[in-house]
Motif scaffolding. Sequence first.
Motif, PDB file in Angstrom:
ATOM      1  N   GLY A  22       0.809  -1.207   0.000  1.00 13.57           N
ATOM      2  CA  GLY A  22       0.000   0.000   0.000  1.00 13.57           C
ATOM      3  C   GLY A  22       0.848   1.266   0.000  1.00 13.57           C
ATOM      4  O   GLY A  22       2.070   1.234  -0.174  1.00 13.57           O
ATOM      5  N   ILE A  23       0.172   2.378   0.206  1.00 11.47           N
ATOM      6  CA  ILE A  23       0.832   3.682   0.341  1.00 11.47           C
ATOM      7  C   ILE A  23       0.348   4.294   1.650  1.00 11.47           C
ATOM      8  O   ILE A  23      -0.865   4.339   1.911  1.00 11.47           O
ATOM      9  CB  ILE A  23       0.483   4.621  -0.828  1.00 11.47           C
ATOM     10  CG1 ILE A  23       1.003   4.049  -2.146  1.00 11.47           C
ATOM     11  CG2 ILE A  23       1.087   6.008  -0.613  1.00 11.47           C
ATOM     12  CD1 ILE A  23       0.672   4.917  -3.334  1.00 11.47           C
ATOM     13  N   SER A  24       1.258   4.762   2.452  1.00  8.24           N
ATOM     14  CA  SER A  24       0.884   5.308   3.751  1.00  8.24           C
ATOM     15  C   SER A  24       0.300   6.707   3.610  1.00  8.24           C
ATOM     16  O   SER A  24       0.524   7.406   2.620  1.00  8.24           O
ATOM     17  CB  SER A  24       2.112   5.355   4.668  1.00  8.24           C
ATOM     18  OG  SER A  24       3.024   6.356   4.225  1.00  8.24           O
ATOM     19  N   GLU A  25      -0.448   7.106   4.633  1.00  9.80           N
ATOM     20  CA  GLU A  25      -0.981   8.472   4.660  1.00  9.80           C
ATOM     21  C   GLU A  25       0.156   9.495   4.671  1.00  9.80           C
ATOM     22  O   GLU A  25       0.029  10.579   4.112  1.00  9.80           O
ATOM     23  CB  GLU A  25      -1.879   8.652   5.889  1.00  9.80           C
ATOM     24  CG  GLU A  25      -3.184   7.884   5.829  1.00  9.80           C
ATOM     25  CD  GLU A  25      -4.102   8.373   4.724  1.00  9.80           C
ATOM     26  OE1 GLU A  25      -3.931   9.521   4.267  1.00  9.80           O
ATOM     27  OE2 GLU A  25      -4.979   7.598   4.306  1.00  9.80           O
ATOM     28  N   CYS A  26       1.255   9.134   5.310  1.00 12.63           N
ATOM     29  CA  CYS A  26       2.411  10.031   5.347  1.00 12.63           C
ATOM     30  C   CYS A  26       2.963  10.258   3.946  1.00 12.63           C
ATOM     31  O   CYS A  26       3.302  11.389   3.572  1.00 12.63           O
ATOM     32  CB  CYS A  26       3.485   9.454   6.261  1.00 12.63           C
ATOM     33  SG  CYS A  26       4.965  10.488   6.395  1.00 12.63           S
ATOM     34  N   ILE A  31       3.364  13.755  -1.025  1.00 18.47           N
ATOM     35  CA  ILE A  31       3.060  13.949  -2.447  1.00 18.47           C
ATOM     36  C   ILE A  31       2.177  15.174  -2.649  1.00 18.47           C
ATOM     37  O   ILE A  31       2.417  16.008  -3.534  1.00 18.47           O
ATOM     38  CB  ILE A  31       2.386  12.689  -3.027  1.00 18.47           C
ATOM     39  CG1 ILE A  31       3.380  11.523  -3.050  1.00 18.47           C
ATOM     40  CG2 ILE A  31       1.854  12.955  -4.432  1.00 18.47           C
ATOM     41  CD1 ILE A  31       2.741  10.178  -3.356  1.00 18.47           C
ATOM     42  N   MET A  32       1.153  15.319  -1.810  1.00 24.74           N
ATOM     43  CA  MET A  32       0.241  16.449  -1.956  1.00 24.74           C
ATOM     44  C   MET A  32       0.905  17.774  -1.578  1.00 24.74           C
ATOM     45  O   MET A  32       0.678  18.806  -2.225  1.00 24.74           O
ATOM     46  CB  MET A  32      -1.016  16.230  -1.113  1.00 24.74           C
ATOM     47  CG  MET A  32      -1.949  15.176  -1.667  1.00 24.74           C
ATOM     48  SD  MET A  32      -2.613  15.618  -3.318  1.00 24.74           S
ATOM     49  CE  MET A  32      -1.558  14.616  -4.396  1.00 24.74           C
ATOM     50  N   GLU A  51      -8.372  12.187  -3.673  1.00 22.67           N
ATOM     51  CA  GLU A  51      -7.750  10.881  -3.426  1.00 22.67           C
ATOM     52  C   GLU A  51      -8.833   9.811  -3.350  1.00 22.67           C
ATOM     53  O   GLU A  51      -9.840   9.976  -2.662  1.00 22.67           O
ATOM     54  CB  GLU A  51      -6.974  10.915  -2.110  1.00 22.67           C
ATOM     55  CG  GLU A  51      -6.440   9.567  -1.660  1.00 22.67           C
ATOM     56  CD  GLU A  51      -5.884   9.599  -0.245  1.00 22.67           C
ATOM     57  OE1 GLU A  51      -5.709   8.526   0.345  1.00 22.67           O
ATOM     58  OE2 GLU A  51      -5.632  10.710   0.286  1.00 22.67           O
ATOM     59  N   ILE A  52      -8.615   8.707  -4.063  1.00 23.75           N
ATOM     60  CA  ILE A  52      -9.585   7.611  -4.073  1.00 23.75           C
ATOM     61  C   ILE A  52      -8.865   6.314  -3.723  1.00 23.75           C
ATOM     62  O   ILE A  52      -7.931   5.907  -4.419  1.00 23.75           O
ATOM     63  CB  ILE A  52     -10.267   7.490  -5.448  1.00 23.75           C
ATOM     64  CG1 ILE A  52     -10.986   8.800  -5.789  1.00 23.75           C
ATOM     65  CG2 ILE A  52     -11.249   6.331  -5.467  1.00 23.75           C
ATOM     66  CD1 ILE A  52     -11.188   9.037  -7.241  1.00 23.75           C
ATOM     67  N   ARG A  53      -9.319   5.686  -2.648  1.00 27.92           N
ATOM     68  CA  ARG A  53      -8.783   4.393  -2.216  1.00 27.92           C
ATOM     69  C   ARG A  53      -9.834   3.284  -2.254  1.00 27.92           C
ATOM     70  O   ARG A  53      -9.493   2.112  -2.309  1.00 27.92           O
ATOM     71  CB  ARG A  53      -8.220   4.498  -0.799  1.00 27.92           C
ATOM     72  CG  ARG A  53      -6.936   5.313  -0.665  1.00 27.92           C
ATOM     73  CD  ARG A  53      -6.463   5.303   0.769  1.00 27.92           C
ATOM     74  NE  ARG A  53      -5.268   6.082   1.023  1.00 27.92           N
ATOM     75  CZ  ARG A  53      -4.027   5.570   1.081  1.00 27.92           C
ATOM     76  NH1 ARG A  53      -3.846   4.286   0.881  1.00 27.92           N
ATOM     77  NH2 ARG A  53      -2.998   6.354   1.333  1.00 27.92           N
ATOM     78  N   ASP A  54     -11.096   3.655  -2.169  1.00 30.61           N
ATOM     79  CA  ASP A  54     -12.167   2.663  -2.105  1.00 30.61           C
ATOM     80  C   ASP A  54     -12.127   1.759  -3.340  1.00 30.61           C
ATOM     81  O   ASP A  54     -12.218   2.250  -4.472  1.00 30.61           O
ATOM     82  CB  ASP A  54     -13.527   3.361  -2.030  1.00 30.61           C
ATOM     83  CG  ASP A  54     -14.665   2.379  -2.011  1.00 30.61           C
ATOM     84  OD1 ASP A  54     -15.280   2.151  -3.080  1.00 30.61           O
ATOM     85  OD2 ASP A  54     -14.938   1.804  -0.939  1.00 30.61           O
ATOM     86  N   VAL A  76      -3.709   3.788  -4.577  1.00 32.95           N
ATOM     87  CA  VAL A  76      -4.265   5.146  -4.521  1.00 32.95           C
ATOM     88  C   VAL A  76      -4.411   5.685  -5.934  1.00 32.95           C
ATOM     89  O   VAL A  76      -3.515   5.533  -6.772  1.00 32.95           O
ATOM     90  CB  VAL A  76      -3.363   6.098  -3.710  1.00 32.95           C
ATOM     91  CG1 VAL A  76      -3.960   7.504  -3.685  1.00 32.95           C
ATOM     92  CG2 VAL A  76      -3.192   5.594  -2.284  1.00 32.95           C
ATOM     93  N   PHE A  77      -5.554   6.290  -6.182  1.00 36.51           N
ATOM     94  CA  PHE A  77      -5.801   6.962  -7.456  1.00 36.51           C
ATOM     95  C   PHE A  77      -6.182   8.407  -7.157  1.00 36.51           C
ATOM     96  O   PHE A  77      -7.081   8.674  -6.356  1.00 36.51           O
ATOM     97  CB  PHE A  77      -6.924   6.262  -8.225  1.00 36.51           C
ATOM     98  CG  PHE A  77      -7.237   6.877  -9.554  1.00 36.51           C
ATOM     99  CD1 PHE A  77      -6.249   7.005 -10.531  1.00 36.51           C
ATOM    100  CD2 PHE A  77      -8.509   7.333  -9.848  1.00 36.51           C
ATOM    101  CE1 PHE A  77      -6.527   7.563 -11.761  1.00 36.51           C
ATOM    102  CE2 PHE A  77      -8.805   7.894 -11.075  1.00 36.51           C
ATOM    103  CZ  PHE A  77      -7.818   8.004 -12.038  1.00 36.51           C
ATOM    104  N   PHE A  78      -5.468   9.327  -7.766  1.00 37.72           N
ATOM    105  CA  PHE A  78      -5.742  10.752  -7.589  1.00 37.72           C
ATOM    106  C   PHE A  78      -6.392  11.316  -8.846  1.00 37.72           C
ATOM    107  O   PHE A  78      -6.019  10.957  -9.963  1.00 37.72           O
ATOM    108  CB  PHE A  78      -4.446  11.538  -7.349  1.00 37.72           C
ATOM    109  CG  PHE A  78      -3.695  11.149  -6.101  1.00 37.72           C
ATOM    110  CD1 PHE A  78      -4.172  11.492  -4.841  1.00 37.72           C
ATOM    111  CD2 PHE A  78      -2.511  10.445  -6.183  1.00 37.72           C
ATOM    112  CE1 PHE A  78      -3.485  11.144  -3.699  1.00 37.72           C
ATOM    113  CE2 PHE A  78      -1.799  10.089  -5.047  1.00 37.72           C
ATOM    114  CZ  PHE A  78      -2.290  10.438  -3.798  1.00 37.72           C
TER     115      PHE A  78
END
Length: 250
Positions: A22-26, A31-32, A51-54, A76-78
């Motif tokens: 995965g990709i962490s919130e950190c 990135i943002m 940000e879309i993770r669902d 994650v898809f942005f």
Amino acid sequence: MNETIKLLKNHRSIREFDTEKGISECQVQVIMEAAMAAPNWINGQQVSVIEIRDPGKKSMLSKHAGNQKWIEEAPVFFVFCLDFYRAGIAAEKNGKELQIVDNIEALLVGSTDVGIALGNAIAAAESMGLGIVPIGGIRRNPDAFIDELKLPPYVFPVTGLAVGAPRKIPGQKPRLPLDAVYHKEQYNSDRQSELINEYDDMVAKYHTERSDRKRSDNWSGSIASFYDQGFEEYAKKVGPALKKQGFNFS
């Protein structure tokens, strides 16, 4: 050559993600923050990112973007949007009209801001060992993205960005010779045909040698076909979707 230059010159689009990682919130935060630190027109900051993770939502959006499976596979898809909604609030607060949305300049400003922010986001992600692939296909069905993401007036989805740990890193796709795209003092059109012929041979060789994609097409043939008819699905939907979002230029 420093590490930043090496990173930028080593870019590859990743279309095979490790679904176990995965990709962490950190990481997303970094990135943002990098994306929003980018320069922008008049400090208007005409960009928003969703940000879309669902998994279910990613699957649905993948289909609307032309069945691009990497949207589903990436953790994650942005979605990067040009955004004049905040400018509209600023205009109302100060008793002004948001006249830019009636001029094509809005598209140039917003898309440029998105592009610069996207470049920063890509560099930040790749610096952490993540893989990315931009998804222009979201404009195949902009209404679906507008509705699903509940985009307010004056906001329009320009491009997506799938981000995740690479499962496989492809060979680097060759680019046009620098002489074709880099000009001094004025545009030099004299050698374009010659350079395109050279590049066509290079791209055809690249496709032929790739074990995972048995293709022999060249660059000019692909581009000519797309701009002849391939873009029509985008063309017939983008204009009406922009008008729906309040952009009223002809």
